[in-house]
Design a protein around this motif. Structure first.
Motif, PDB file in Angstrom:
ATOM      1  N   ASP A 191       0.839  -1.195   0.000  1.00 58.25           N
ATOM      2  CA  ASP A 191       0.000   0.000   0.000  1.00 58.25           C
ATOM      3  C   ASP A 191       0.875   1.247   0.000  1.00 58.25           C
ATOM      4  N   LYS A 192       0.233   2.383  -0.132  1.00 58.06           N
ATOM      5  CA  LYS A 192       0.955   3.645  -0.033  1.00 58.06           C
ATOM      6  C   LYS A 192       1.134   4.022   1.433  1.00 58.06           C
ATOM      7  N   GLY A 193       2.165   4.796   1.718  1.00 58.71           N
ATOM      8  CA  GLY A 193       2.454   5.197   3.086  1.00 58.71           C
ATOM      9  C   GLY A 193       3.943   5.150   3.354  1.00 58.71           C
ATOM     10  N   GLU A 194       4.383   5.783   4.433  1.00 64.13           N
ATOM     11  CA  GLU A 194       5.809   5.885   4.737  1.00 64.13           C
ATOM     12  C   GLU A 194       6.450   4.527   4.970  1.00 64.13           C
ATOM     13  N   PHE A 195       5.787   3.678   5.731  1.00 61.80           N
ATOM     14  CA  PHE A 195       6.339   2.352   6.007  1.00 61.80           C
ATOM     15  C   PHE A 195       6.525   1.566   4.710  1.00 61.80           C
ATOM     16  N   CYS A 196       5.518   1.591   3.863  1.00 59.53           N
ATOM     17  CA  CYS A 196       5.575   0.832   2.607  1.00 59.53           C
ATOM     18  C   CYS A 196       6.606   1.419   1.651  1.00 59.53           C
ATOM     19  N   ASP A 197       6.760   2.739   1.634  1.00 60.41           N
ATOM     20  CA  ASP A 197       7.748   3.364   0.750  1.00 60.41           C
ATOM     21  C   ASP A 197       9.168   2.976   1.159  1.00 60.41           C
ATOM     22  N   VAL A 198       9.445   2.946   2.466  1.00 61.57           N
ATOM     23  CA  VAL A 198      10.767   2.528   2.931  1.00 61.57           C
ATOM     24  C   VAL A 198      11.011   1.063   2.578  1.00 61.57           C
ATOM     25  N   ALA A 199       9.982   0.230   2.719  1.00 62.82           N
ATOM     26  CA  ALA A 199      10.113  -1.187   2.364  1.00 62.82           C
ATOM     27  C   ALA A 199      10.416  -1.348   0.880  1.00 62.82           C
ATOM     28  N   ASN A 200       9.814  -0.517   0.055  1.00 65.56           N
ATOM     29  CA  ASN A 200      10.012  -0.600  -1.394  1.00 65.56           C
ATOM     30  C   ASN A 200      11.473  -0.400  -1.762  1.00 65.56           C
ATOM     31  N   THR A 201      12.131   0.555  -1.114  1.00 68.94           N
ATOM     32  CA  THR A 201      13.527   0.846  -1.445  1.00 68.94           C
ATOM     33  C   THR A 201      14.507  -0.065  -0.728  1.00 68.94           C
ATOM     34  N   THR A 202      14.085  -0.680   0.389  1.00 71.79           N
ATOM     35  CA  THR A 202      15.003  -1.483   1.192  1.00 71.79           C
ATOM     36  C   THR A 202      15.035  -2.945   0.765  1.00 71.79           C
ATOM     37  N   LEU A 203      13.893  -3.504   0.384  1.00 70.97           N
ATOM     38  CA  LEU A 203      13.831  -4.931   0.083  1.00 70.97           C
ATOM     39  C   LEU A 203      14.638  -5.297  -1.157  1.00 70.97           C
ATOM     40  N   GLY A 204      14.677  -4.392  -2.129  1.00 71.06           N
ATOM     41  CA  GLY A 204      15.573  -4.547  -3.282  1.00 71.06           C
ATOM     42  C   GLY A 204      15.481  -5.896  -3.950  1.00 71.06           C
ATOM     43  N   GLY A 205      16.638  -6.550  -4.134  1.00 75.70           N
ATOM     44  CA  GLY A 205      16.700  -7.789  -4.895  1.00 75.70           C
ATOM     45  C   GLY A 205      16.244  -9.021  -4.159  1.00 75.70           C
ATOM     46  N   SER A 206      15.608  -8.878  -2.995  1.00 75.07           N
ATOM     47  CA  SER A 206      15.164 -10.059  -2.251  1.00 75.07           C
ATOM     48  C   SER A 206      13.750 -10.482  -2.618  1.00 75.07           C
ATOM     49  N   ASN A 257      -2.025   0.581   9.656  1.00 76.32           N
ATOM     50  CA  ASN A 257      -3.302   0.549  10.356  1.00 76.32           C
ATOM     51  C   ASN A 257      -4.367   1.411   9.691  1.00 76.32           C
ATOM     52  N   ILE A 258      -3.979   2.242   8.743  1.00 80.23           N
ATOM     53  CA  ILE A 258      -4.959   3.078   8.040  1.00 80.23           C
ATOM     54  C   ILE A 258      -5.485   2.349   6.810  1.00 80.23           C
ATOM     55  N   SER A 259      -4.586   1.873   5.958  1.00 79.43           N
ATOM     56  CA  SER A 259      -4.992   1.222   4.718  1.00 79.43           C
ATOM     57  C   SER A 259      -5.682  -0.109   4.959  1.00 79.43           C
ATOM     58  N   ILE A 260      -5.338  -0.803   6.053  1.00 76.99           N
ATOM     59  CA  ILE A 260      -5.908  -2.130   6.302  1.00 76.99           C
ATOM     60  C   ILE A 260      -7.418  -2.062   6.503  1.00 76.99           C
ATOM     61  N   ILE A 261      -7.929  -0.904   6.868  1.00 74.76           N
ATOM     62  CA  ILE A 261      -9.371  -0.770   7.107  1.00 74.76           C
ATOM     63  C   ILE A 261     -10.160  -1.105   5.849  1.00 74.76           C
ATOM     64  N   ASN A 262      -9.630  -0.721   4.675  1.00 74.78           N
ATOM     65  CA  ASN A 262     -10.317  -1.006   3.419  1.00 74.78           C
ATOM     66  C   ASN A 262     -10.145  -2.452   2.966  1.00 74.78           C
ATOM     67  N   CYS A 263      -9.339  -3.221   3.701  1.00 71.97           N
ATOM     68  CA  CYS A 263      -9.105  -4.628   3.347  1.00 71.97           C
ATOM     69  C   CYS A 263      -9.997  -5.577   4.128  1.00 71.97           C
ATOM     70  N   VAL A 264     -10.491  -5.125   5.293  1.00 76.21           N
ATOM     71  CA  VAL A 264     -11.168  -6.031   6.222  1.00 76.21           C
ATOM     72  C   VAL A 264     -12.315  -6.771   5.554  1.00 76.21           C
ATOM     73  N   GLN A 265     -13.102  -6.069   4.751  1.00 77.42           N
ATOM     74  CA  GLN A 265     -14.271  -6.711   4.149  1.00 77.42           C
ATOM     75  C   GLN A 265     -13.903  -7.802   3.158  1.00 77.42           C
ATOM     76  N   GLU A 266     -12.622  -7.816   2.700  1.00 75.14           N
ATOM     77  CA  GLU A 266     -12.188  -8.865   1.780  1.00 75.14           C
ATOM     78  C   GLU A 266     -11.514 -10.042   2.492  1.00 75.14           C
ATOM     79  N   PHE A 267     -11.407  -9.994   3.828  1.00 73.20           N
ATOM     80  CA  PHE A 267     -10.842 -11.142   4.550  1.00 73.20           C
ATOM     81  C   PHE A 267     -11.664 -12.393   4.267  1.00 73.20           C
ATOM     82  N   GLY A 268     -12.983 -12.229   4.227  1.00 70.73           N
ATOM     83  CA  GLY A 268     -13.856 -13.355   3.919  1.00 70.73           C
ATOM     84  C   GLY A 268     -13.626 -13.887   2.517  1.00 70.73           C
TER      85      GLY A 268
END
Length: 686
Positions: free
Chosen positions: A506-521, A559-570
């Motif tokens: 998703d978009k957000g600071e945590f996800c943006d840092v993950a995008n640049t850090t995970l790299g070739g893994s 914790n913000i973006s996950i709210i729009n995912c809850v209904q698809e857990f089912g």
């Protein structure tokens, strides 16, 4: 040799391919002549059109402009099937989708409303996935297109509810994603609304009023979704009565309008609103899908890019999803090896986007994972290959007066993104980006492949510094889990897997840092475009697992973006999709005192006594997303200060993955993260 034979034989036979290339060559010469005439008359399109139909055009233009278009666009009959074998309109739709190689469609209708389509799709090995949210379904259909090139198909309820999906349609349009939306109108209780509003969002809107028209209308809609300047969405309205067998439709109406059945039927016949079911011997025609005309790159365009590249001091190359879904090479392994070779021959610092991240695991030494902002500030040439979203370059905020920009993607790109002076200097070419990159690498002089070693070293050094800064941040002690340490744990966890996973972020600071850090893994890292107004990527995660069932799929969210995912857990549990969801939960919480008078934020300093006494032993719990996942039939885990070490996190994530695989259920890790306090390391907090 067998691999090249597979290429030639895939999609079309050798003769058709040669004929197609022959007409392409003629068409190129013809268009070149027309361009010269138009320039001579000050860019007048009228002059070019007149030139096309005059006697002076000659055989090349006549063949290139006429026969080439006729050959590519004329529907080719595949089969004729008697209505007695089809039995219902749902079977007709299912066969058309099967002919267009649609493996996955997404539904917002109740399965009862499209039960004939669903039943027939099982015979044709097509899955209809019922989603809970309009925008999630559209994102999932768009994700299938990004990963496989298959046009997205969505079934929705007809009527005013269609307006609820406009947000997703706009996002798909901006990202150049073709969709075919099939709206099912109920037999009884259809609600009228002003459909003129939809003309602003759909390229093409039509209504099916006769069973004999279903196949033709649907085939035309698939062609229209990818033709002209850009891909977009089309809307087809069809009554549920056309999808059911005649006896079932009649019984349905008689049960609801028994006293007025014959009067209504007579009135419908007089007013022309009714239809007649075909006779048993009536034949329904089905056609092969029309060729998706993706032009081959022109020599002059490739040579032009090469000349600018040779003269550039600080070039960068950005590769996107479209390079991996080539119309010319269906052998994916061969395409990946060819792209790898071309990137290495060029030697240009290369950034990978979306599914092209898989190239980062192939040992290419000129890949750069981070420092995009730094590179954009210094580069004098940017070459964008196969980025599906036309807004991508505009999002980068490049000054095109000092940086030459090329954008190569499948569809024509409107020059609507301009610089600060109000005009567009981006040179855009609509052609197969994979073929363009292979051609560029083939003709590029080898003597220049090491020309940018210092520039590459500079960017990769910035990469290393960025990783070092994040590593130092991961050592900072916090109350629960350090998000930088979490990303570091994920990277090491992915390296322990048999093959790299697909990451949906998703978009957000945590996800943006993950995008640049995970790299070739990772095999790929997919994020929605910056323009997208829908904050959840659960649809992309579902599409990833459907398209790559044997590959681990991890979804990174907060914790913000996950709210729009809850209904698809089912949805994940029902269809047994073992997706791993990582939630970086950094919620702020309050404590209510025993008298119920004051609400105190734990991260504030007032009142200090209450915080000191209660925050240590009575910290307010964060949202229990893991319990919500358990309630929907999945597997939920919590990671907090009790599991704060890196080894603990890795072991819990690996255990959860094993449980997810064994039970074929989704798993969610609710990780309580705390942002490190401001420090002197790289600006401090995330």
């Amino acid at each position: 040799m067998r691999e090249y034979s597979d290429i030639i034989n895939s999609g079309v036979n050798r003769g058709d391919r040669l004929l197609h290339n022959f007409f392409n060559s003629i068409n190129y010469q013809s268009n070149y002549m027309v361009d010269r005439v138009e320039r001579a008359f000050g860019g007048s399109k009228l002059a070019g059109d007149v030139f096309k139909i005059t006697a002076g055009v000659g055989l090349p233009l006549a063949l290139g402009y006429g026969i080439h278009r006729y050959i590519s666009q004329r529907p080719k009959l595949k089969e004729k099937i008697p209505w007695g074998q089809l039995r219902n309109g749902g079977n007709v739709i299912s066969r058309v989708l099967n002919n267009h190689n649609i493996k996955f469609a997404f539904s917002l209708s109740e399965l009862q409303d499209i039960k004939t389509i669903n039943e027939c799709s099982l015979e044709n090995k097509m899955k209809v996935i019922q989603m809970k949210n309009y925008n999630n379904a559209i994102v999932a259909a768009g994700g299938v297109f990004r990963m496989t090139g298959q046009i997205g198909v969505v079934f929705v309820n007809g009527g005013p509810e269609i307006i609820s999906m406009i947000n997703g349609i706009v996002n798909a349009k901006v990202d150049n994603i073709p969709l075919v939306v099939i709206a099912i109108n109920p037999i009884i209780g259809e609600q009228d609304f002003d459909k003129k509003l939809l003309n602003n969002y759909f390229k093409y809107i039509t209504e099916v009023t006769n069973i004999n028209e279903i196949s033709q209308v649907l085939e035309d809609s698939f062609a229209k979704s990818v033709e002209s300047e850009n891909s977009s969405s089309v809307l087809i309205e069809i009554s549920q009565s056309l999808l059911l067998p005649e006896e079932e439709t009649k019984e349905y109406l008689e049960n609801f309008q028994k006293s007025r059945w014959y009067i209504n039927k007579l009135w419908d016949e007089i007013s022309g609103r009714t239809f007649k079911y075909p006779s048993e011997t009536t034949e329904i025609s089905f056609h092969y899908p029309r060729l998706r005309m993706v032009e081959s790159p022109k020599n002059k365009h490739v040579e032009n890019v090469m000349n600018h590249l040779v003269n550039a001091k600080y070039p960068i190359l950005v590769i996107g999803d479209q390079c991996l879904v080539s119309n010319n090479i269906n052998n994916k392994d061969l395409n990946l090896e060819s792209l790898k070779l071309s990137i290495q021959l060029l030697g240009v610092p290369t950034f990978l986007n979306g599914f092209s991240k898989c190239l980062g695991t192939m040992g290419i030494n000129n890949i750069v994972n981070d420092s995009m902002e730094y590179a954009l500030g210094r580069c004098d040439l940017l070459i964008s290959m196969g980025i599906s979203s036309p807004s991508f370059i505009n999002d980068l905020n490049i000054d095109t007066l000092k940086t030459k920009v090329y954008s190569i993607m499948e569809f024509s790109q409107p020059a609507s993104f301009s610089n600060k002076f109000g005009f567009d200097l981006v040179e855009r070419h609509a052609c197969d980006p994979s073929a363009f990159l292979l051609h560029l690498g083939f003709i590029f002089p080898k003597s220049h492949s090491n020309k940018w070693n210092k520039w590459l070293y500079d960017l990769q050094e910035k990469d290393s510094i960025g990783l070092l800064i994040n590593e130092k941040k991961s050592d900072i002690k916090v109350d629960n889990v350090n998000p930088f340490m979490l990303i570091r744990s994920l990277k090491d966890t992915f390296k322990r897997l048999e093959k790299p996973p697909v990451i949906v972020s998703d978009k957000g600071e945590f996800c943006d840092v993950a995008n640049t850090t995970l790299g070739g893994s990772v095999l790929s890292l997919i994020q929605p475009s910056k323009f997208s107004s829908h904050s959840s990527s659960i649809g992309l995660a579902i599409a990833s697992k459907l398209c790559f069932p044997e590959t681990d799929v991890y979804m990174l969210t907060d914790n913000i973006s996950i709210i729009n995912c809850v209904q698809e857990f089912g949805t994940l549990s029902y269809y047994r999709l073992p997706i791993n969801i990582i939630v970086a939960n950094n919620e702020k919480h309050s404590i209510i005192n025993p008298l119920g008078r004051d609400i105190v934020n734990l991260q504030n300093q007032q009142p200090k006594n209450l915080m000191d006494n209660q925050s240590k032993n009575h910290e307010a719990p964060r949202t229990a997303f893991h319990k919500i996942m358990n309630a929907y039939g999945g597997n939920g885990f919590i990671i907090n200060k009790d599991h704060g070490s890196k080894d603990d996190i890795e072991n819990i994530i690996l255990d959860g993955r094993e449980k997810s695989i064994n039970t074929h259920r989704p798993v969610l890790f609710n990780i309580w993260t705390d942002i490190p306090k401001q420090s002197g390391i790289g600006g401090g907090a995330m």
